[in-house]
Write a protein that holds these residues in place. Structure first.
Motif, mmCIF file in Angstrom:
data_model
loop_
_atom_site.group_PDB
_atom_site.id
_atom_site.type_symbol
_atom_site.label_atom_id
_atom_site.label_comp_id
_atom_site.label_asym_id
_atom_site.label_seq_id
_atom_site.Cartn_x
_atom_site.Cartn_y
_atom_site.Cartn_z
ATOM 1 N N LYS A 1 -0.823 -0.050 -14.019
ATOM 2 C CA LYS A 1 -0.521 -1.410 -13.576
ATOM 3 C C LYS A 1 0.983 -1.578 -13.325
ATOM 4 O O LYS A 1 1.388 -2.332 -12.445
ATOM 5 C CB LYS A 1 -1.016 -2.423 -14.605
ATOM 6 N N LYS A 2 1.781 -0.869 -14.105
ATOM 7 C CA LYS A 2 3.229 -0.921 -13.859
ATOM 8 C C LYS A 2 3.542 -0.408 -12.455
ATOM 9 O O LYS A 2 4.359 -0.979 -11.727
ATOM 10 C CB LYS A 2 3.974 -0.070 -14.882
ATOM 11 N N VAL A 3 2.887 0.695 -12.068
ATOM 12 C CA VAL A 3 3.122 1.236 -10.727
ATOM 13 C C VAL A 3 2.616 0.258 -9.664
ATOM 14 O O VAL A 3 3.256 0.070 -8.620
ATOM 15 C CB VAL A 3 2.462 2.622 -10.587
ATOM 16 N N ILE A 4 1.476 -0.398 -9.948
ATOM 17 C CA ILE A 4 0.982 -1.404 -8.997
ATOM 18 C C ILE A 4 2.001 -2.533 -8.866
ATOM 19 O O ILE A 4 2.289 -3.012 -7.765
ATOM 20 C CB ILE A 4 -0.390 -1.955 -9.467
ATOM 21 N N GLY A 5 2.578 -2.940 -10.005
ATOM 22 C CA GLY A 5 3.615 -3.974 -9.963
ATOM 23 C C GLY A 5 4.786 -3.551 -9.105
ATOM 24 O O GLY A 5 5.320 -4.326 -8.308
ATOM 25 N N LEU A 6 5.167 -2.280 -9.246
ATOM 26 C CA LEU A 6 6.275 -1.752 -8.448
ATOM 27 C C LEU A 6 5.930 -1.817 -6.962
ATOM 28 O O LEU A 6 6.756 -2.196 -6.125
ATOM 29 C CB LEU A 6 6.556 -0.308 -8.876
ATOM 30 N N ASN A 7 4.671 -1.470 -6.617
ATOM 31 C CA ASN A 7 4.248 -1.524 -5.220
ATOM 32 C C ASN A 7 4.288 -2.939 -4.677
ATOM 33 O O ASN A 7 4.692 -3.170 -3.535
ATOM 34 C CB ASN A 7 2.831 -0.951 -5.077
ATOM 35 N N LEU A 8 3.854 -3.914 -5.506
ATOM 36 C CA LEU A 8 3.906 -5.317 -5.081
ATOM 37 C C LEU A 8 5.351 -5.726 -4.811
ATOM 38 O O LEU A 8 5.662 -6.357 -3.806
ATOM 39 C CB LEU A 8 3.343 -6.210 -6.183
ATOM 40 N N PHE A 9 6.227 -5.331 -5.736
ATOM 41 C CA PHE A 9 7.654 -5.624 -5.641
ATOM 42 C C PHE A 9 8.208 -5.119 -4.303
ATOM 43 O O PHE A 9 8.906 -5.827 -3.588
ATOM 44 C CB PHE A 9 8.333 -4.922 -6.827
ATOM 45 N N GLN A 10 7.825 -3.881 -3.962
ATOM 46 C CA GLN A 10 8.326 -3.310 -2.703
ATOM 47 C C GLN A 10 7.677 -3.981 -1.497
ATOM 48 O O GLN A 10 8.349 -4.243 -0.494
ATOM 49 C CB GLN A 10 8.062 -1.810 -2.680
ATOM 50 N N SER A 11 6.366 -4.276 -1.600
ATOM 51 C CA SER A 11 5.679 -4.916 -0.482
ATOM 52 C C SER A 11 6.331 -6.253 -0.141
ATOM 53 O O SER A 11 6.433 -6.634 1.033
ATOM 54 C CB SER A 11 4.210 -5.146 -0.801
ATOM 55 N N ALA A 12 6.773 -6.978 -1.190
ATOM 56 C CA ALA A 12 7.434 -8.260 -0.950
ATOM 57 C C ALA A 12 8.657 -8.053 -0.068
ATOM 58 O O ALA A 12 8.914 -8.833 0.860
ATOM 59 C CB ALA A 12 7.839 -8.883 -2.280
ATOM 60 N N ILE A 13 9.396 -6.962 -0.328
ATOM 61 C CA ILE A 13 10.602 -6.710 0.463
ATOM 62 C C ILE A 13 10.224 -6.359 1.906
ATOM 63 O O ILE A 13 10.891 -6.787 2.847
ATOM 64 C CB ILE A 13 11.431 -5.601 -0.202
ATOM 65 N N PHE A 14 9.108 -5.611 2.065
ATOM 66 C CA PHE A 14 8.659 -5.305 3.430
ATOM 67 C C PHE A 14 8.343 -6.606 4.168
ATOM 68 O O PHE A 14 8.707 -6.781 5.340
ATOM 69 C CB PHE A 14 7.406 -4.417 3.415
ATOM 70 N N LEU A 15 7.663 -7.514 3.466
ATOM 71 C CA LEU A 15 7.313 -8.799 4.076
ATOM 72 C C LEU A 15 8.570 -9.532 4.518
ATOM 73 O O LEU A 15 8.636 -10.088 5.617
ATOM 74 C CB LEU A 15 6.523 -9.653 3.079
ATOM 75 N N PHE A 16 9.595 -9.482 3.672
ATOM 76 C CA PHE A 16 10.854 -10.159 4.016
ATOM 77 C C PHE A 16 11.419 -9.596 5.313
ATOM 78 O O PHE A 16 11.786 -10.351 6.224
ATOM 79 C CB PHE A 16 11.848 -9.994 2.869
ATOM 80 N N PHE A 17 11.475 -8.270 5.427
ATOM 81 C CA PHE A 17 12.050 -7.663 6.630
ATOM 82 C C PHE A 17 11.237 -8.015 7.870
ATOM 83 O O PHE A 17 11.787 -8.387 8.903
ATOM 84 C CB PHE A 17 12.140 -6.139 6.462
ATOM 85 N N VAL A 18 9.894 -7.911 7.757
ATOM 86 C CA VAL A 18 9.055 -8.201 8.921
ATOM 87 C C VAL A 18 9.219 -9.664 9.320
ATOM 88 O O VAL A 18 9.287 -10.000 10.512
ATOM 89 C CB VAL A 18 7.583 -7.854 8.622
ATOM 90 N N ALA A 19 9.316 -10.560 8.316
ATOM 91 C CA ALA A 19 9.456 -11.984 8.615
ATOM 92 C C ALA A 19 10.761 -12.262 9.357
ATOM 93 O O ALA A 19 10.804 -13.118 10.249
ATOM 94 C CB ALA A 19 9.388 -12.793 7.330
ATOM 95 N N THR A 20 11.824 -11.532 9.005
ATOM 96 C CA THR A 20 13.092 -11.798 9.702
ATOM 97 C C THR A 20 13.013 -11.366 11.167
ATOM 98 O O THR A 20 13.739 -11.887 12.002
ATOM 99 C CB THR A 20 14.263 -11.031 9.056
#
Lengths: 129, 507
Positions: A41-60
């Motif tokens: 679950k920690k690794v899943i949390g890390l993936n979510l954390f990174q996905s959020a950053i991907f979303l930020f870049f795509v949104a910009t």
């Protein structure tokens, strides 16, 4: 929050919801990494954390009414295009993220085969004995 | 501009990293010679780059021939040339140790060369996103290396490092995203002019991006309270790996921070937003004290040295945050000097652990008379770490303290002096044990009159070597590095001349 602030907040949320989602997913991912004792679950949390950053870049990169940034070779490119650079950045970052997840999961597989559990606290107890 | 040696410095180790893996199909244990050839080429190239930088100053290489507005450029200046040379030399030196000490698998050397290539990339790149990619290559290779002895403890330490390190690198990426949104460029030189021209230094977006980048890179540089991965990763990984990563990985994290502060944000940013610089110096100062205090109470030598790194990196980052000429010079010298000293100290710890199986300060009792050369070299290095002149440790601390007084932050100078006393405390504890403490009655220590052999001579030791697990090469690299740490103490004017053009450009 003042009465005057409320409509502004709502307007921001309705037009900039991608950024708000970015902040929420980032925080959720970080929380899972810290709070869950389960290593997977920690690794899943890390993936979510990174996905959020991907979303930020795509949104910009998004532009209302903009089209795919493929410019014809004969020229004549008019109108508005979505910015391609953030997409390239996200592609690279996804590759990096996948490799890190692979290394992380490989380590977890080894820990599980040695200790028979995914619970970090239990593993720590066994190691310290 | 085309200067292919900069691209080769990054490309050669990454390409060479694939060879041991491919060779595994046919041959065992060919990783070491491949790594040695690669490291020798890297030292030659890095030496050439350093000489060119000393002669003509900063120069760049545009990858693919694209100008920096569209492409990625690799940059060699005083700062990057010095760390690139450090990476190349430490890579070669640690290989000299690994010849006998192992690990010997081909896969180990693949990860080792990949790490070398990643470190070179961090040192040379002039693009903020490219730096993220190289930081992650460094991270990936480091996590694999930390876990390379296949034990449960090291796997857990590596996983902890992976979670914290990746979170740090991701925060850095958020910062890069913010600064990209504000300016529309990723090149460092372009950014340094674009930030004041587009939104200005006081813009919340720029301040937020600095905070994310500073926190992210502080994780990589192990600044208290973001240091928690470091003691576990250093203590649980094999000695060869500890020596390599302790000298280079966090060093490149601190280097990246310096590069971002001085090339992208520039000291103008600190002048406009004084809180940013003050907060950085404050965190770093706390790190100096916390690291020193925690080091004093550690019974395990590797953990003690790991916490000492937390303190030293606090000193380095504080120097970068002060942003005066003397402090920056001191920060760079201490960055390079700490890399050399820590690598050598962990190598010495590895020699003693291989020879006698000792790990704690207490078990080191009386070893000064059993392994005179290694222990004398270790003693010299420990005194250099305290900052006793003449040594590179003294040189770095001297310039940083001088810079702190110049910048009107006497508290930082006071803290450096106080931490020097604490360093002396744990160094003296170790030296007392090594030379003046009888070994009788201590569990695990080596009694004076008895020759004790280790039951396992390491995997792959041949019959003749089994009685001598420590090779001449292993002791030689420790002794050579300790002599270098002292000799570089006389190189103050040479450092000043070498970094002059970089300091002028940066400040």
């Amino acid at each position: 929050m003042t009465l005057l602030g409320m409509p502004l907040m709502l307007e921001l949320l309705s037009t900039r919801y991608a950024y708000a989602t970015f902040a929420v997913i980032l925080a959720v991912g970080l929380y899972i990494m810290i709070a869950s004792p389960n290593l997977v679950k920690k690794v899943i949390g890390l993936n979510l954390f990174q996905s959020a950053i991907f979303l930020f870049f795509v949104a910009t990169a998004y532009m209302h009414g903009g089209s795919v940034p493929v410019i014809p070779t004969e020229g004549g490119a008019v109108g508005e295009y979505a910015s391609p650079l953030p997409h390239v950045i996200v592609l690279t970052a996804i590759v990096v993220g996948v490799s890190l997840t692979a290394v992380g999961l490989a380590l977890i597989v080894r820990l599980y085969s040695l200790y028979g559990t995914l619970n970090e606290e239990t593993i720590r107890e066994v190691i310290n004995e | 501009m085309s200067n292919p040696e900069l691209a080769l410095l990054v490309a050669i180790p990454i390409l060479a990293a694939t060879i041991p893996l491919l060779a595994s199909l046919k041959f065992d244990r060919v990783g070491w010679p491949i790594a040695l050839v690669t490291a020798a080429i890297e030292v030659a190239l890095a030496g050439y780059v350093a000489m060119r930088v000393a002669a003509e100053g900063r120069y760049v290489h545009n990858l693919g021939g694209y100008p920096r507005q569209y492409g990625i450029e690799l940059v060699a200046d005083g700062l990057s040339a010095s760390v690139v040379l450090l990476v190349a030399l430490v890579t070669l030196v640690v290989l000299g140790y690994a010849r006998r000490a192992g690990p010997r698998q081909n896969t180990f050397y693949s990860a080792y060369l990949l790490l070398c290539g990643g470190l070179m990339g961090v040192g040379l790149t002039g693009d903020v996103f490219n730096m993220f990619v190289f930081l992650e290559i460094v991270g990936l290779a480091t996590y694999a290396l930390v876990a390379s002895d296949r034990s449960g403890r090291s796997a857990l330490a590596a996983l902890k490092y992976l979670l914290i390190g990746t979170a740090g690198a991701s925060l850095y990426l958020v910062g890069v995203g913010y600064v990209f949104v504000a300016t529309g460029t990723l090149n460092m030189v372009e950014l340094s002019t674009a930030i004041p021209e587009t939104v200005g230094y006081a813009d919340p977006l720029i301040i937020a991006s600095f905070c994310f980048i500073a926190v992210g890179l502080s994780v990589k540089a192990a600044i208290f309270p973001l240091h928690t991965w470091m003691p576990d990763a250093y203590a649980e990984s094999p000695d060869t790996v500890t020596s390599y990563i302790s000298g280079l990985v966090s060093t490149m994290g601190a280097y990246a921070l310096a590069r971002l502060i001085y090339t992208v944000y520039t000291p103008e940013f600190f002048a406009t937003v004084p809180l940013a610089g003050d907060a950085l110096v404050a965190f770093a100062t706390v790190s100096i004290i916390a690291g020193s205090v925690l080091a004093v109470i550690q019974p395990d030598v590797k953990r003690m040295l790991a916490y000492s790194s937390v303190a030293q990196f606090g000193m380095i980052v504080a120097a970068f945050g002060l942003a005066t000429e003397q402090a920056l010079l001191g920060g760079i010298i201490h960055l390079v000097g700490h890399g050399l000293m820590k690598t050598a100290l962990f190598l010495a710890v590895g020699v003693l652990a291989t020879a006698y199986g000792v790990r704690t300060v207490k078990q080191y009792a009386n070893l000064g008379y059993r392994s005179p050369v290694t222990v004398a070299a270790m003693g010299l290095l420990l005194l250099a770490l305290v900052g006793i002149p003449p040594s590179i440790g003294f040189l770095g601390k001297w310039y940083i303290a001088w810079g702190a007084i110049e910048a009107g932050a006497p508290i930082v100078a006071g803290v450096i002096f106080f931490s020097t006393l604490l360093t002396l405390l744990y160094v003296a504890r170790l030296l007392e044990s090594l030379y003046f403490h009888p070994a009788d009655g201590i569990e695990g220590a080596v009694p004076g009159d008895e020759v004790r052999l280790l039951s396992d001579g390491g995997d792959g030791a041949t019959g003749q070597n089994r009685n001598r697990p420590v090779s001449f090469g292993m002791v030689f690299v420790v002794a050579a590095l300790s002599v270098a740490a002292v000799a570089l103490g006389f190189a103050g004017p040479a450092f000043e001349a070498f970094f002059e053009s970089f300091l002028e450009a940066a400040l």
